[in-house]
Write a protein that holds these residues in place. Structure first.
Motif, PDB file in Angstrom:
ATOM      1  N   ARG A  61      26.327  -5.336  12.973  1.00 54.49           N
ATOM      2  CA  ARG A  61      26.457  -3.726  12.696  1.00 54.49           C
ATOM      3  C   ARG A  61      27.069  -3.130  13.664  1.00 54.49           C
ATOM      4  N   LEU A  62      27.661  -3.920  14.920  1.00 54.72           N
ATOM      5  CA  LEU A  62      28.046  -3.553  16.057  1.00 54.72           C
ATOM      6  C   LEU A  62      28.991  -3.769  16.218  1.00 54.72           C
ATOM      7  N   LYS A  63      29.990  -2.588  17.103  1.00 55.97           N
ATOM      8  CA  LYS A  63      31.497  -2.926  17.210  1.00 55.97           C
ATOM      9  C   LYS A  63      31.625  -3.439  18.036  1.00 55.97           C
ATOM     10  N   THR A  64      32.594  -4.526  17.918  1.00 61.36           N
ATOM     11  CA  THR A  64      32.458  -5.979  19.323  1.00 61.36           C
ATOM     12  C   THR A  64      34.229  -5.661  19.860  1.00 61.36           C
ATOM     13  N   GLY A  65      34.417  -6.267  21.273  1.00 60.83           N
ATOM     14  CA  GLY A  65      35.292  -6.099  22.150  1.00 60.83           C
ATOM     15  C   GLY A  65      35.013  -7.976  21.949  1.00 60.83           C
ATOM     16  N   MET A  66      36.795  -8.406  21.733  1.00 56.98           N
ATOM     17  CA  MET A  66      36.689  -9.957  22.103  1.00 56.98           C
ATOM     18  C   MET A  66      38.169 -10.260  23.474  1.00 56.98           C
ATOM     19  N   PHE A  67      37.759 -10.639  23.906  1.00 53.84           N
ATOM     20  CA  PHE A  67      38.960 -11.036  24.990  1.00 53.84           C
ATOM     21  C   PHE A  67      39.045 -13.095  25.186  1.00 53.84           C
ATOM     22  N   THR A  68      39.642 -13.547  25.019  1.00 51.69           N
ATOM     23  CA  THR A  68      40.256 -14.358  24.631  1.00 51.69           C
ATOM     24  C   THR A  68      41.634 -15.406  25.479  1.00 51.69           C
ATOM     25  N   SER A  69      41.426 -16.942  26.078  1.00 53.17           N
ATOM     26  CA  SER A  69      42.969 -16.964  26.201  1.00 53.17           C
ATOM     27  C   SER A  69      42.934 -18.908  26.899  1.00 53.17           C
ATOM     28  N   PRO A  70      43.596 -19.466  26.412  1.00 49.89           N
ATOM     29  CA  PRO A  70      45.766 -18.318  25.591  1.00 49.89           C
ATOM     30  C   PRO A  70      44.878 -18.367  24.241  1.00 49.89           C
ATOM     31  N   HIS A  71      46.101 -17.394  23.981  1.00 53.27           N
ATOM     32  CA  HIS A  71      46.300 -17.464  22.847  1.00 53.27           C
ATOM     33  C   HIS A  71      46.754 -18.429  21.693  1.00 53.27           C
ATOM     34  N   ILE A  72      47.125 -18.760  20.282  1.00 55.55           N
ATOM     35  CA  ILE A  72      47.294 -19.812  19.589  1.00 55.55           C
ATOM     36  C   ILE A  72      48.463 -19.347  19.082  1.00 55.55           C
ATOM     37  N   ILE A  73      48.931 -17.915  18.838  1.00 55.30           N
ATOM     38  CA  ILE A  73      50.189 -18.179  18.096  1.00 55.30           C
ATOM     39  C   ILE A  73      51.031 -17.283  18.704  1.00 55.30           C
ATOM     40  N   ASP A  74      49.885 -15.762  18.844  1.00 52.10           N
ATOM     41  CA  ASP A  74      50.693 -14.748  18.955  1.00 52.10           C
ATOM     42  C   ASP A  74      49.825 -13.860  20.321  1.00 52.10           C
ATOM     43  N   GLU A  75      50.080 -13.352  21.259  1.00 50.08           N
ATOM     44  CA  GLU A  75      50.160 -12.760  22.370  1.00 50.08           C
ATOM     45  C   GLU A  75      49.045 -11.846  22.309  1.00 50.08           C
ATOM     46  N   ASN A  76      48.883 -10.692  21.256  1.00 52.41           N
ATOM     47  CA  ASN A  76      48.405  -9.868  20.526  1.00 52.41           C
ATOM     48  C   ASN A  76      46.373 -10.638  20.412  1.00 52.41           C
ATOM     49  N   GLU A  77      46.601 -11.891  19.856  1.00 50.54           N
ATOM     50  CA  GLU A  77      45.404 -12.296  19.680  1.00 50.54           C
ATOM     51  C   GLU A  77      44.362 -11.882  20.655  1.00 50.54           C
ATOM     52  N   ARG A  78      44.711 -11.823  22.150  1.00 53.56           N
ATOM     53  CA  ARG A  78      43.903 -12.318  23.324  1.00 53.56           C
ATOM     54  C   ARG A  78      42.767 -10.880  23.185  1.00 53.56           C
ATOM     55  N   TRP A  79      42.963  -9.687  22.257  1.00 54.40           N
ATOM     56  CA  TRP A  79      42.731  -8.580  22.737  1.00 54.40           C
ATOM     57  C   TRP A  79      42.205  -8.239  21.303  1.00 54.40           C
ATOM     58  N   GLN A  80      41.070  -8.064  21.333  1.00 55.30           N
ATOM     59  CA  GLN A  80      40.209  -8.022  19.670  1.00 55.30           C
ATOM     60  C   GLN A  80      39.373  -7.013  19.362  1.00 55.30           C
ATOM     61  N   ILE A  81      39.140  -6.216  18.912  1.00 59.50           N
ATOM     62  CA  ILE A  81      38.087  -5.032  17.863  1.00 59.50           C
ATOM     63  C   ILE A  81      37.821  -5.519  16.883  1.00 59.50           C
ATOM     64  N   ASN A  82      36.618  -5.805  16.619  1.00 57.95           N
ATOM     65  CA  ASN A  82      35.977  -6.380  15.521  1.00 57.95           C
ATOM     66  C   ASN A  82      37.208  -7.679  14.712  1.00 57.95           C
ATOM     67  N   SER A  83      36.806  -8.406  14.906  1.00 59.70           N
ATOM     68  CA  SER A  83      38.359  -9.335  14.808  1.00 59.70           C
ATOM     69  C   SER A  83      39.176  -9.122  14.825  1.00 59.70           C
ATOM     70  N   LYS A  84      39.978  -8.093  15.083  1.00 62.44           N
ATOM     71  CA  LYS A  84      41.141  -7.405  14.228  1.00 62.44           C
ATOM     72  C   LYS A  84      41.931  -7.749  15.952  1.00 62.44           C
ATOM     73  N   SER A  85      43.503  -8.285  16.114  1.00 63.28           N
ATOM     74  CA  SER A  85      43.732  -8.007  16.941  1.00 63.28           C
ATOM     75  C   SER A  85      44.513  -6.843  17.264  1.00 63.28           C
ATOM     76  N   ILE A  86      44.623  -6.584  18.790  1.00 64.01           N
ATOM     77  CA  ILE A  86      45.373  -5.452  19.015  1.00 64.01           C
ATOM     78  C   ILE A  86      46.994  -5.086  18.661  1.00 64.01           C
ATOM     79  N   THR A  87      47.381  -3.846  18.044  1.00 62.90           N
ATOM     80  CA  THR A  87      48.504  -3.810  17.169  1.00 62.90           C
ATOM     81  C   THR A  87      49.677  -3.634  18.485  1.00 62.90           C
ATOM     82  N   ASP A  88      51.006  -4.172  17.954  1.00 64.02           N
ATOM     83  CA  ASP A  88      51.901  -3.950  18.729  1.00 64.02           C
ATOM     84  C   ASP A  88      52.313  -2.896  19.597  1.00 64.02           C
ATOM     85  N   GLU A  89      51.933  -1.622  18.948  1.00 65.81           N
ATOM     86  CA  GLU A  89      52.183  -0.244  19.031  1.00 65.81           C
ATOM     87  C   GLU A  89      50.875  -0.104  20.294  1.00 65.81           C
TER      88      GLU A  89
END
Length: 407
Positions: A61-89
């Motif tokens: 129950r911790l709120k997580t950020g995760m920063f990884t590289s490289p991305h596999i399909i979409d650049e947004n994968e690099r920045w995640q909150i609770n395992s959800k990629s950042i939105t385009d907007e």
């Protein structure tokens, strides 16, 4: 790719210092000081270890950020909150905000990505950020944080032009993420890392088999660390190397939990690692024909991939599709692949650094289009074989796009 568009056709001024990223962060209020972090380096297994650790933290129950590289399909994968990629907007908004800073300090793409990650995680008030080092450790942009825990998965020869041509030199660069007064977890019993960590004066060093141990029984892990013993752990990711990555992640979590008075739940740990997902790590794309995707992009990873394929599917003959980069030691990699495969089909990845037909031996089968390589492999597939797709993670991304469109 939205952020990368700022850097197209630009020659990056990669320099061994952290001053540019520090100055850029200071201009936006030092957001990296607003959350706790775990920093993960190593030659192979960083992404898997990060994924396991993030899943365990989130399960508690911790709120997580995760920063990884490289991305596999979409650049947004690099920045995640609770395992959800950042939105385009949201990404568009950060690019607009940070573009002047990126230009002011002439940041590289990775530095700009790191800047974006820290701003995003601070704005979202994450409890902890899991940060995967991009390259090396000592001069990596992520290394401006003061991590609660540092994890080094392993070292092997890769990026020798930048990190050094011996394991000792590479270990020295990776150990740059460690802090004398913070715990260091080492994922394998490698003397090159351990001896240098001791000489550096790090007070808490946990490594296999002294700091923590695990046994594999019936394809499950029995894990022990300090007063903890957890049985019947079944990592979701295929391959024995994932037990090592999983154990490093669990140890990293337990040390983090101890430092931050977090109540540990063994069942939550088991549940988290059993449902962790990471694409292109021994990922089965198809059962019939049997197709396995693994982004093994250096010699050590390729050797381990073939060993695990042979253990998991001992009666199958391997048809390999390979696509790699010119700046890797591709001749050795291709030598390993050719020796261990029944058939080899090479292909070209749609990036400038990709190996092309003219780079490769004339007697190797080559398909310029990735789809053609898949079709060629299927045409020679038999019930006693399997198709292994390996090489660059950029190839993995292209393959996942192809199979997503076919499903």
């Amino acid at each position: 790719m939205k952020l990368y568009r700022l850097f197209e056709k630009k020659v990056f001024k990669i320099q061994p210092d952290l001053e540019r990223i520090r100055k850029a962060l200071k201009d936006i209020g030092d957001p990296h000081l607003n959350f706790r972090s775990v920093l993960i380096s190593g030659t192979n297994g960083k992404g898997s270890t990060a994924a396991f650790l993030e899943s365990i933290l989130r399960e508690h129950r911790l709120k997580t950020g995760m920063f990884t590289s490289p991305h596999i399909i979409d650049e947004n994968e690099r920045w995640q909150i609770n395992s959800k990629s950042i939105t385009d907007e949201r990404l568009d908004d950060y690019i607009s905000q940070l573009k002047p800073i990126i230009k002011k300090y002439d940041l590289t793409y990775f530095e700009a990505s790191t800047l974006t990650a820290f701003k995003y995680f601070s704005d979202e008030k994450v409890d902890v950020a899991v940060l995967e080092v991009g390259l090396g450790g000592r001069w990596d942009a992520t290394n401006v944080v003061y991590p609660e825990v540092s994890i080094i998965t392993n070292v092997s020869l890769d990026h020798t032009d930048l990190l050094g041509n011996t394991l000792d030199k590479i270990a020295y660069e990776k150990l740059g993420i460690s802090r004398k007064d913070r715990p260091l977890v080492i994922g394998q019993d490698q003397i090159e890392i351990i001896s240098q960590a001791v000489m550096k004066g790090i007070r808490e060093i946990y490594h296999y088999p002294i700091g923590f141990t695990y046994q594999i029984k019936n394809n499950k892990m029995i894990y022990s660390f300090k007063n903890y013993k957890i049985e019947d752990i079944k990592p979701s990711l295929l391959g024995k190397r994932q037990f090592s990555n999983c154990a490093a992640a669990i140890t990293g979590f337990l040390v983090f939990a101890e430092r931050n008075s977090i109540k540990v739940d063994k069942e939550k740990i088991k549940n988290a690692v059993s449902k962790t997902f990471l694409p292109a790590r021994m990922q089965i794309l198809s059962e019939d024909p049997l197709i396995v995707l693994d982004g093994a992009h250096n010699e050590d990873a390729v050797i381990k991939t073939f060993k695990e394929i042979e253990e998991l599917f001992p009666t199958r003959k391997i048809i390999t599709i390979y696509g790699g980069m010119k700046d890797k030691n591709w001749k050795k990699i291709l030598g390993i692949i050719t020796y261990r495969s029944k058939e080899v089909i090479c292909t070209q990845i749609p990036v400038s650094r990709s190996l092309k037909k003219s780079d490769l031996p004339a007697d190797l089968k080559f398909c310029e289009e990735i789809k053609q390589a898949v079709d060629a492999a299927k045409s020679i597939y038999t019930d006693d074989s399997l198709i292994l797709i390996t090489g660059s993670l950029y190839l993995s991304g292209e393959m996942l796009k192809i199979f997503a469109n076919r499903s």
